[in-house]
Design an enzyme around this catalytic site. Sequence first.
Site, short mmCIF file in Angstrom:
data_model
loop_
_atom_site.label_atom_id
_atom_site.label_comp_id
_atom_site.label_asym_id
_atom_site.label_seq_id
_atom_site.Cartn_x
_atom_site.Cartn_y
_atom_site.Cartn_z
N LYS A 103 62.94 16.68 78.13
CA LYS A 103 64.34 16.87 79.01
C LYS A 103 64.30 16.28 80.39
O LYS A 103 64.25 14.20 80.20
CB LYS A 103 64.72 18.25 79.20
CG LYS A 103 65.34 18.18 77.49
CD LYS A 103 65.87 18.88 77.10
CE LYS A 103 65.96 19.24 75.81
NZ LYS A 103 65.60 20.67 74.88
N TYR A 142 64.01 27.31 70.01
CA TYR A 142 63.69 26.26 69.10
C TYR A 142 62.45 25.74 70.18
O TYR A 142 62.55 25.57 71.03
CB TYR A 142 65.02 26.08 69.81
CG TYR A 142 65.47 23.84 69.06
CD1 TYR A 142 65.10 23.84 67.38
CD2 TYR A 142 65.44 22.91 69.56
CE1 TYR A 142 64.89 22.80 67.18
CE2 TYR A 142 65.20 21.57 69.50
CZ TYR A 142 64.84 21.46 67.59
OH TYR A 142 65.65 20.64 67.56
N ASP A 174 56.81 26.40 76.03
CA ASP A 174 57.57 25.50 76.08
C ASP A 174 58.64 25.99 77.28
O ASP A 174 59.35 26.11 77.40
CB ASP A 174 58.37 25.88 74.47
CG ASP A 174 59.07 24.78 74.36
OD1 ASP A 174 59.73 23.47 75.34
OD2 ASP A 174 59.46 24.62 73.08
C1 LIG Z 1 65.30 20.45 72.98
C2 LIG Z 1 64.33 21.19 73.51
C3 LIG Z 1 62.62 20.37 71.94
C4 LIG Z 1 63.15 19.53 71.29
O1 LIG Z 1 63.15 18.20 72.31
P1 LIG Z 1 63.14 17.10 71.34
O2 LIG Z 1 63.14 16.34 72.88
O3 LIG Z 1 64.83 17.62 71.28
O4 LIG Z 1 62.94 16.65 70.02
C5 LIG Z 1 61.53 21.66 72.03
N1 LIG Z 1 61.44 22.92 72.91
C6 LIG Z 1 63.14 23.34 73.47
C7 LIG Z 1 62.68 24.67 74.34
C8 LIG Z 1 63.67 22.29 74.27
O5 LIG Z 1 65.01 22.98 74.46
#
Ligand SMILES: *Cc1c(COP(=O)(O)O)cnc(C)c1O
Length: 440
Positions: A280, A153, A248
């Site tokens: 995060k 994701y 990511d």
């Molecule tokens: C949480 C997450 C996102 C998206 O971040 P948001 O601040 O919720 O838009 C993207 N990539 C990874 C791996 C994530 O865990």
Amino acid sequence: MTADPVTHPDTAPASDALLARARSVIPGGVNSPVRAFRSVGGTPRFMERAQGPWLWDADGRRYLDLVCSWGPMILGHAHPEVRAAVTEAAAQGFSFGMPTAREVALAEEIVARVEPVEQVRLVSSGTEATMSAIRLARGFTGRSVVVKFAGCYHGHVDALLASAGSGVATFGLPDSPGVPASAAGETVVLPYNDVPALEAAFAERGSEIAAVITEAAAGNMGVVPPAPGFTEALRRLTRAHGALLVSDEVMTGFRCSASGWLGLEGVPEGGAPDLFTFGKVMGGGFPAAAFGGRADVMARLAPDGPVYQAGTLSGNPVASAAGLATLQRCTDEVYQRLDEVSEALAAAVTDAFSRHGIPHRIQWAGSMFSVFFREGQVTGYEDAKDQDTALFGRFFHAMLRRGVHLPPSCFESWFVSAAHDDEAVEHAVRAIGQSAAEIA
Ligand SMILES: *Cc1c(COP(=O)(O)O)cnc(C)c1O
């Protein structure tokens, strides 16, 4: 024997009332779908306040938090020194629409921690970070195809909302309506940890591929770390075909180690990823995220380069203060405590589930771990989907009744904080044992 501390009834009148109110003005009553408890049933708890490892809901009930806002609250809730930094920043104004020293300090902290990141651009969400990194990779290479992996994701970016794990997995939406075929049509989805599939994709379309984006260690289909050699293969193939590698680290960044997953796995043979995305933890609970990497790639961004990217609140001083104060306190001792707490919780799960014959598999990425309700190694999304989600739902509610708030989906990592003290660990361990007995 300690008494079974079932403290909370299944009904939550104050949360029920708030949900009813919310539903009339907010779709589903929530502003992010996984919060709605759809995969576990029941009423999501509306939270009122939090301190350290504890949350209190609108009915005044206390829960041990094993979500930590999906990762950011690595020091625990309302950490006094982070709160002081936020208060001080807020006292000087909330947003200027002009640069400030605070965002420079946060960018410096990120660059200092993650060696291959030479420059970063701050944004307000992980979604914005991955969306911008993809645009930059396309602009830099002049190509359009993006490769992603099933179960990874990357936020709700149109082009990346295909086989996206997590919330999407929870809801069983293979793709979302509203994502045009043209947006998803430039996305190639491959199985995670499958090097032959990757080689085949590059053999077929290598000259069209702008970037491969991957979760540094997958955490949105449950925790599925890259198999030995997978990251190296990503690096080797992207480099051989002139594509960029985007790691990511929105979830793993500054959580798996002081420098994220990269700090644990090390720079892959053949070189570091070209671009990284963060979010995060680096926002400390406020909306702050970033993408960054090679200076020559970042130089393509406006205003120096032609690839447009912007944000009214990007680098917001209050969010930057929270993020910086958090990162500055992410010391070796903090990561050591995260490890201790995670290991104690996972050991309790192994012990209790084994004792009661509950199929389970625990997987790790640093102190991030998840419990799959199945036997056998999980290497990708097909494995992850093959688990007893109904049994997880019963476990979730058994824990909730005992005052422990787990992620409300079995496709999520459990997150702990450095504020999880011995009392918190004992509370969780007791609840795990009793909940396992209840669902067996
Ligand atoms: C949480 C997450 C996102 C998206 O971040 P948001 O601040 O919720 O838009 C993207 N990539 C990874 C791996 C994530 O865990």
